[in-house]
Design an enzyme around this catalytic site. Structure first.
Site, PDB file in Angstrom:
ATOM      1  N   GLU A   1      56.341  97.231  57.822  1.00 40.47           N
ATOM      2  CA  GLU A   1      55.028  96.216  57.547  1.00 40.47           C
ATOM      3  C   GLU A   1      54.825  95.108  58.861  1.00 40.47           C
ATOM      4  OE1 GLU A   1      55.171  92.217  54.143  1.00 40.47           O
ATOM      5  OE2 GLU A   1      55.475  94.382  53.258  1.00 40.47           O
ATOM      6  N   ASP A   2      56.317  94.772  59.526  1.00 38.34           N
ATOM      7  CA  ASP A   2      56.639  94.172  60.496  1.00 38.34           C
ATOM      8  C   ASP A   2      56.892  93.874  61.579  1.00 38.34           C
ATOM      9  OD1 ASP A   2      55.966  92.086  58.220  1.00 38.34           O
ATOM     10  OD2 ASP A   2      58.850  91.753  57.648  1.00 38.34           O
TER      11      ASP A   2
END
Length: 728
Positions: free
Chosen positions: A95-96
């Site tokens: 996600e990051d």
């Protein structure tokens, strides 16, 4: 620099007194229950995660990798397996960071990649609103959880650490996260039986969402505890002394009920803090199951039990597998005290819940039972999501199933089913099986026939009566409470409406095409495809449904399909009655795509016409209805209609009864209507003066003949002065 240890076992910096989550601390802890090879794999995941998150910092100012390590530490305290811990350390890399799922799978294996992907949000899709994005991500996570329960374990640990560090967030964002925690994550932890996580999430969420209420309640509890400190010590001593007198071994723990549960009780019962009777609770832990019941008898002889406050969750566990005996006693000075009695195994399971499946793998029956119950719930989630449309609707169904007030009922064969408080017979039927719910027509509760909307109570035995051709009713949505029932009913009605709409749309379009002396089947595929592209529709069925729902006029579609210009053929010169033989035939079973106007309430025998209402389909009015307005002048917005000859449905209509204002007149009129085979849907009374009143009834009739019969029977009642049907 010296170090301190806080209550959760995290190392604290002596100067700053805030938790530090070091990989060395985690690995040292893991060596207490994992093999050295597995610990090395966890450390390898840490090195990968630290590199992926290099340069990233949290709002606290710490390196980002502190957060994944802290999440892994929470899971380690639950003794989760090493693959789960590795996924926890890597849970934000997809996600990051630029890391792809395929890269994770190649480095650590498919299992870990799937776990990490299950926790990751849907950040690469554009959503119309924050609520829709949130719901879609939660739906993705919950469905991943049905494949591997460890997905939600990681997410709960992630949320718990985020809540512990929520103070650095902006107030509005902190409140949004706290609300989501109280609405979704704490109930999920409760549903999975992980009591330790649930309690902390609830108190942290309470403190962040209602900070002033939290502080005020904490102060009140603190003062109450100080006032009753001696009382608590005396009760503990008295309970231990009674156990010793009876020759039973056990441990007694006095505890204060946690703040959020006190607050919820105050809210639900609309009472003040001083009215909450069981702020103080005592837990008695014994060695064997039969000792629990012996202890119950002993303490009931010591203090008088409060009537109606005993619950046996050992014989009938909660839906999440929780087991214990609960009783409330009149303690010293008449102060009510709650007592929980359980075995050591039950106590462990009440704190660990589904995590017991990993913590106690040595054939622990309680852990297996917890896992089975969680699997049942997850299976319900799978069934539920198949019958819903968007993610927001799915999330609403999930929320319904997450709140814990329960009713325990029995099948005819003695099987116990756990339902939410307020559940009805229909909820019971869908809990047994989707097909049982879809075809239920009646039920027996404790051998007595009851309506389907009957709410169930603890201990009742329920038998469902089914009919092969029966189908769900839209009215069920007014009273069912379980997410599974609501989702299945809506799914059935959507499919039904879709098919009915397609059939009705075909009839309407064929009627218009007939005026151009052509049929739908005779049209070429190319012409139909051109119209579909023009209206951006995917299939012919979509076009027909659009016509039935009033979103497209059948005459205009017929012109497009035939290539005619906008000149209206002779047969369609908007005159009521033109081409009536080809009008819409009404059976009364068309479902939601054909409705009947409340302004004039048409019934079989009335001359009628249909008006296209975008999104709602065709609305049937009586000829001459004052609300038709200019529709008679717009031939493409209305359609001539007539009734089928063999209609079996019932229709609502309204009658006005003017009667003398005498005692019992309403009951006499209502009884007469019922005797004529009609059902009263609604009644209102308007008193004109002291002598006369007007009664307005909405009743169901088969046709005009049936209505006339009812009105004749009412005219012979001495108190009735005048009867009339609703005017148009």
């Amino acid at each position: 620099m010296s170090n301190l240890l806080n209550q959760t076992g995290h190392r604290l910096d002596a100067d700053q007194e805030k938790p530090r989550f070091l990989i060395s601390d985690l690995c040292a802890y893991l060596e207490s229950y994992l093999d050295s090879d597995q610990v090395r794999e966890v450390y390898r995941a840490y090195l990968f995660g630290a590199e992926a998150h290099s340069g990233q910092h949290r709002k606290t100012g710490e390196p980002y990798i502190y957060h994944p390590v802290a999440v892994a530490r929470i899971l380690a305290e639950m003794r989760m397996d090493h693959n789960c811990l590795m996924a926890a350390i890597l849970h934000d890399v997809i996600e990051d960071t630029p890391t792809a799922k395929e890269q994770l799978a190649g480095t650590f294996g498919v299992e870990i990649a799937e776990l990490v992907d299950g926790v990751s949000k849907l950040s690469k899709i554009d959503f119309q609103s924050q609520a829709e994005a949130q719901a879609a991500s939660l739906r993705k996570m919950l469905l991943a959880m049905t494949k591997d329960i460890r997905v939600i374990m990681i997410k709960l640990a992630d949320r718990l650490h985020n809540m512990r560090t929520l103070g650095v967030m902006r107030p509005e964002k902190a409140r949004r996260i706290a609300r989501e925690t109280l609405d979704i994550y704490a109930p999920i932890a409760n549903r999975l039986g992980i009591n330790s996580v649930r309690l902390e999430l609830e108190d942290l969420g309470f403190a962040a969402y209602w900070p002033m209420r939290y502080r005020a309640l904490r102060q009140a509890v603190s003062e109450s505890r100080g006032q009753h400190k001696e009382l608590v010590a005396n009760v503990e001593a008295a309970l231990l002394n009674r156990l010793e007198q009876e020759g039973m071994d056990g441990h007694v723990y006095g505890r204060q009920k946690h703040l959020y549960s006190i607050y919820r009780k105050m809210q639900e019962k609309n009472i003040t803090f001083s009215d909450v009777v069981d702020v103080f609770a005592f837990r008695i832990i014994v060695d064997r199951l039969d000792t629990c019941y012996r202890v119950l008898g002993a303490i009931h002889n010591l203090y008088k039990p409060m009537p109606g406050r005993f619950k046996d969750y050992i014989a009938i566990p909660k839906a999440n597998g929780y087991q214990s005996l609960h009783t409330v006693l009149f303690g010293p000075q008449g102060i009510p005290i709650e007592i929980q009695i359980r075995t050591e195994e039950m106590d462990r399971l009440s704190e660990s819940g589904i995590a017991a499946h990993w913590m106690y793998k040595s054939g622990d029956s309680g852990g297996i039972a917890m896992s089975t119950r969680a699997s049942d719930w997850l299976q319900n989630l799978l069934e539920m999501q198949q019958g819903v449309g968007d993610s927001v609707e799915f999330l609403e169904h999930v929320k319904v199933d997450l709140f814990p007030d329960e009713v325990y009922v029995f099948t005819p064969r003695g099987r116990i089913l756990v339902l939410p408080k307020g559940a009805t017979v229909v909820d019971f039927a869908y809990t047994v099986h989707t097909d049982v719910g879809n075809t239920c027509v009646a039920a027996r509760v404790d051998r007595r026939l009851v309506p389907l909307r009957t709410r169930l109570r603890n201990g009742q035995t329920v038998e469902i009566i089914n009919a092969e051709n029966a189908t769900p009713s839209p009215a069920w949505l007014n009273y069912v409470v379980t997410g599974k029932a609501r989702a299945n009913i809506r799914a059935f009605l959507k499919n039904l409406q879709g098919q009915v709409a397609v059939d009705l749309g075909r009839r309407l379009l064929e009627r218009e095409l007939k005026r151009f002396q052509i049929s739908l089947d005779a049209l070429g595929e190319e012409k139909i495809q051109q119209v579909l592209e023009e209206y951006r529709l995917e299939s012919q069925d979509d076009l027909l449904a659009e016509i039935a729902l009033g979103n497209r006029m059948p005459l205009l579609i017929a012109r497009r399909l035939t290539g005619e210009d906008l000149a209206t053929p002779v047969e369609t010169a908007g005159t009521p009655g033109a081409e009536s033989a080809g009008g819409l035939s009404i059976k009364g079973t068309e479902g939601m795509v054909v409705s009947f106007a409340n302004c004039c309430r048409p019934i079989p025998g009335d001359p009628v016409m249909g008006v296209f209402n975008p999104g709602k389909g065709i609305v049937i009015h009586r000829h001459g209805c004052r609300n038709l307005g200019e529709f008679n002048k717009q031939g493409h917005n209305w359609i001539e209609a007539q009734w089928e000859s063999d209609i079996e449905a019932e229709f609502a209509t309204e009658i006005r009864v003017e009667a003398g204002n005498r005692r019992g007149v309403l009951g006499t009129v209502a009884a007469t209507i019922s005797e004529q085979g009609s059902n009263i849907e609604n009644v209102t009374s308007q008193e004109r003066d002291g002598l006369f009143s007007t009664l307005v009834f909405v009743i169901t009739v088969k046709d005009r003949v049936h209505l006339a019969k009812i009105m004749r029977s009412l005219r012979v009642i001495p108190s009735v002065l005048k009867i009339s049907r609703q005017s148009i």
